[in-house]
Motif scaffolding. Structure first.
Motif, PDB file in Angstrom:
ATOM      1  N   ALA A 257      51.840  49.037  37.816  1.00 51.99           N
ATOM      2  CA  ALA A 257      52.229  49.703  36.566  1.00 51.99           C
ATOM      3  C   ALA A 257      51.681  48.944  35.364  1.00 51.99           C
ATOM      4  O   ALA A 257      51.507  47.725  35.409  1.00 51.99           O
ATOM      5  CB  ALA A 257      53.754  49.791  36.472  1.00 51.99           C
ATOM      6  N   LYS A 258      51.402  49.669  34.268  1.00 54.95           N
ATOM      7  CA  LYS A 258      50.839  49.030  33.084  1.00 54.95           C
ATOM      8  C   LYS A 258      51.807  47.989  32.528  1.00 54.95           C
ATOM      9  O   LYS A 258      53.022  48.183  32.514  1.00 54.95           O
ATOM     10  CB  LYS A 258      50.479  50.075  32.027  1.00 54.95           C
ATOM     11  CG  LYS A 258      51.620  50.959  31.558  1.00 54.95           C
ATOM     12  CD  LYS A 258      51.091  52.012  30.586  1.00 54.95           C
ATOM     13  CE  LYS A 258      52.212  52.930  30.104  1.00 54.95           C
ATOM     14  NZ  LYS A 258      51.701  53.963  29.176  1.00 54.95           N
ATOM     15  N   HIS A 259      51.253  46.882  32.049  1.00 53.51           N
ATOM     16  CA  HIS A 259      52.045  45.717  31.692  1.00 53.51           C
ATOM     17  C   HIS A 259      53.009  45.974  30.541  1.00 53.51           C
ATOM     18  O   HIS A 259      54.025  45.275  30.413  1.00 53.51           O
ATOM     19  CB  HIS A 259      51.127  44.545  31.350  1.00 53.51           C
ATOM     20  CG  HIS A 259      50.453  44.668  30.015  1.00 53.51           C
ATOM     21  ND1 HIS A 259      49.347  45.470  29.805  1.00 53.51           N
ATOM     22  CD2 HIS A 259      50.747  44.101  28.809  1.00 53.51           C
ATOM     23  CE1 HIS A 259      48.987  45.381  28.543  1.00 53.51           C
ATOM     24  NE2 HIS A 259      49.802  44.566  27.914  1.00 53.51           N
ATOM     25  N   SER A 260      52.734  46.989  29.715  1.00 53.15           N
ATOM     26  CA  SER A 260      53.613  47.263  28.578  1.00 53.15           C
ATOM     27  C   SER A 260      55.011  47.687  29.016  1.00 53.15           C
ATOM     28  O   SER A 260      55.967  47.598  28.224  1.00 53.15           O
ATOM     29  CB  SER A 260      52.999  48.348  27.682  1.00 53.15           C
ATOM     30  OG  SER A 260      52.801  49.548  28.407  1.00 53.15           O
ATOM     31  N   LEU A 261      55.154  48.128  30.255  1.00 55.11           N
ATOM     32  CA  LEU A 261      56.464  48.538  30.762  1.00 55.11           C
ATOM     33  C   LEU A 261      57.344  47.349  31.127  1.00 55.11           C
ATOM     34  O   LEU A 261      58.528  47.516  31.430  1.00 55.11           O
ATOM     35  CB  LEU A 261      56.297  49.431  31.996  1.00 55.11           C
ATOM     36  CG  LEU A 261      55.571  50.762  31.775  1.00 55.11           C
ATOM     37  CD1 LEU A 261      55.378  51.476  33.103  1.00 55.11           C
ATOM     38  CD2 LEU A 261      56.350  51.648  30.812  1.00 55.11           C
ATOM     39  N   PHE A 262      56.770  46.140  31.095  1.00 54.45           N
ATOM     40  CA  PHE A 262      57.497  44.948  31.516  1.00 54.45           C
ATOM     41  C   PHE A 262      58.040  44.155  30.326  1.00 54.45           C
ATOM     42  O   PHE A 262      58.317  42.968  30.445  1.00 54.45           O
ATOM     43  CB  PHE A 262      56.583  44.048  32.357  1.00 54.45           C
ATOM     44  CG  PHE A 262      56.218  44.616  33.685  1.00 54.45           C
ATOM     45  CD1 PHE A 262      56.816  44.151  34.851  1.00 54.45           C
ATOM     46  CD2 PHE A 262      55.279  45.630  33.795  1.00 54.45           C
ATOM     47  CE1 PHE A 262      56.479  44.682  36.083  1.00 54.45           C
ATOM     48  CE2 PHE A 262      54.932  46.164  35.022  1.00 54.45           C
ATOM     49  CZ  PHE A 262      55.541  45.692  36.175  1.00 54.45           C
ATOM     50  N   GLY A 263      58.190  44.804  29.187  1.00 57.70           N
ATOM     51  CA  GLY A 263      58.657  44.132  27.990  1.00 57.70           C
ATOM     52  C   GLY A 263      60.144  43.842  28.028  1.00 57.70           C
ATOM     53  O   GLY A 263      60.783  43.794  29.082  1.00 57.70           O
TER      54      GLY A 263
END
Length: 261
Positions: free
Chosen positions: A71-77
């Motif tokens: 999954a794109k890293h922006s979802l791990f904020g």
């Protein structure tokens, strides 16, 4: 480790997500017997709606082998969403950065640890006008050849009736049916003793996507196009058309400058 346990965060997600999914979406799930009971493996899944990861995760969860998605890293904020992504062991993908290969290293480590890594080989929602699988990126093939793990092709259909690609309008009623068909492992043994060149990765990727497309043909009861939609080829064709138009406009000159008087 032979398989990843279903931990707190996945069980919490099941408690929150499964009841509405069961109520709102009918299921036609087949091929779950092809999901390995133990050991690391990859699933290669087609992608035609922003909601199909949730529906597919439901199928995979019920198999007893929870998936780790790329999954794109922006979802791990920060916040609950980021905590959930980290808690369930999803794998961040840093696109267009020097750290892009870290996702593949994490996927390889997960497979070696006996886990399931779920790939959407197309890398994004299909742009095929009829929602058939597009040409794919080589990530799933790269991890598969590196680990020699089973690659389970999975086709899904029906999520686009709930939420069409690139749409924000949900259609839940009448209830739609989410269809899934998981096939036997893709035979990649012919590539195992070869150097992992771009050509080999391309052939392995095409073998994986051919299996996924064949399963989708069975689900849909119709034949896929003989050549998969290639977004790069389409962009190149559009660029050529645009450049051709510019050349014609330049040759014609400004409007109203004809020589006839």
């Amino acid at each position: 480790m032979s398989r990843r346990k279903i931990g707190f965060w996945y069980r919490l997600a099941a408690v929150i997500c499964k009841p509405p999914l069961v109520v709102l979406v009918k299921r036609d799930w087949r091929g779950m017997e092809n999901i390995p009971a133990d050991g690391g493996f990859i699933t290669a899944v087609n992608h035609n709606s922003l909601v199909d990861p949730f529906l597919y995760a439901h199928f995979q969860y019920n198999s007893g082998r929870v998936p780790r998605f790329m999954a794109k890293h922006s979802l791990f904020g920060k916040g609950f969403a980021g905590a959930f992504m980290r808690g369930t062991g999803q794998i961040p993908v840093y696109r267009e950065s020097t750290d892009a290969l870290s996702a593949f290293r994490a996927a390889i480590a997960a497979v070696d640890a006996g886990e399931c890594v779920a790939f959407y080989p197309e890398g994004t929602l299909t742009r095929d006008p009829e929602l058939w699988p597009m040409t794919a990126k080589s990530g799933a093939a790269r991890v598969a050849l590196q680990t020699k793990c089973p690659v389970i092709p999975v086709a899904q259909w029906g999520a686009s009736e709930i939420l069409p690609p690139y749409s924000k309008k949900l259609s839940l009623l009448p209830r739609k049916t989410h269809r899934v068909l998981a096939g036997p492992p893709v035979d990649l043994s012919r590539f195992h003793d070869k150097e992992m060149t771009p050509e080999i990765l391309k052939e392995a990727t095409e073998a994986i996507m051919a299996s996924v497309t064949s399963l989708l043909e069975e689900l849909r009861g119709e034949a896929a196009p003989p050549v998969a939609y290639d977004p790069r080829r389409e962009r190149l064709a559009q660029r050529r058309v645009s450049e051709s138009r510019k050349r014609r406009d330049t040759t014609r000159g400004p409007v109203g400058t004809g020589e006839a008087q």
